[in-house]
Design an enzyme around this catalytic site. Sequence first.
Site, PDB file in Angstrom:
ATOM      1  N   HIS A  63       3.496  -5.331  -6.067  1.00  0.00           N
ATOM      2  CA  HIS A  63       4.345  -4.140  -6.127  1.00  0.00           C
ATOM      3  C   HIS A  63       5.570  -4.397  -5.261  1.00  0.00           C
ATOM      4  O   HIS A  63       5.528  -5.209  -4.331  1.00  0.00           O
ATOM      5  CB  HIS A  63       3.603  -2.908  -5.630  1.00  0.00           C
ATOM      6  CG  HIS A  63       2.512  -2.457  -6.538  1.00  0.00           C
ATOM      7  ND1 HIS A  63       1.949  -1.207  -6.435  1.00  0.00           N
ATOM      8  CD2 HIS A  63       1.876  -3.063  -7.574  1.00  0.00           C
ATOM      9  CE1 HIS A  63       1.018  -1.072  -7.361  1.00  0.00           C
ATOM     10  NE2 HIS A  63       0.951  -2.193  -8.061  1.00  0.00           N
ATOM     11  N   GLU A  65       6.949  -2.850  -2.831  1.00  0.00           N
ATOM     12  CA  GLU A  65       6.739  -2.688  -1.390  1.00  0.00           C
ATOM     13  C   GLU A  65       6.032  -3.899  -0.791  1.00  0.00           C
ATOM     14  O   GLU A  65       6.420  -4.400   0.265  1.00  0.00           O
ATOM     15  CB  GLU A  65       5.893  -1.432  -1.107  1.00  0.00           C
ATOM     16  CG  GLU A  65       6.500  -0.148  -1.602  1.00  0.00           C
ATOM     17  CD  GLU A  65       6.011   0.267  -2.988  1.00  0.00           C
ATOM     18  OE1 GLU A  65       5.854   1.477  -3.204  1.00  0.00           O
ATOM     19  OE2 GLU A  65       5.808  -0.609  -3.857  1.00  0.00           O
TER      20      GLU A  65
END
Length: 160
Positions: A63, A65
């Site tokens: 992801h 992040e």
Amino acid sequence: MVSKLSEIDLLSEDEKWMGHALTLAREAERLGEVPVGAVLVRDGQLVAEGFNQPISQNDPTAHAEVVALRAAAHAVSNYRLPDTTLYVTVEPCTMCAGSLVHARIKRLVYGASEPRAGAVASQLQVLSQPFYNHRIEVQGGVLADECAELISGFFARKRK
């Protein structure tokens, strides 16, 4: 009056970095990934950035992040990233919210809420749980319309 100026300065700084995260999200979309971008900043300087890559990397944890956190940890040679702010275009999921706690991020700024799987405000409120020994300041809704439009447009095109 000084505190008002500080709030305005912070907002413009938040919008600047969220704009950068949106650029990264568009790159993810160009590559066929869900368009989410993330930027990690310390003292007004870019530390690392990332965008969603689970499809292209065959990695369910890639992801935006997590990609940014991994790059930052490598760049500073430390798995702890204190005094940093993470800007991300969409409210983090459970995995990403937990990663922010473990990395000791100081502040999270996100754009669009994620009503179904957002784990910061929309659903689980992971960052507010009393059993964690680290607290993260949270600011949601920065450039929310642009962030929401990007992600909803992506899924609308996928459904056609």
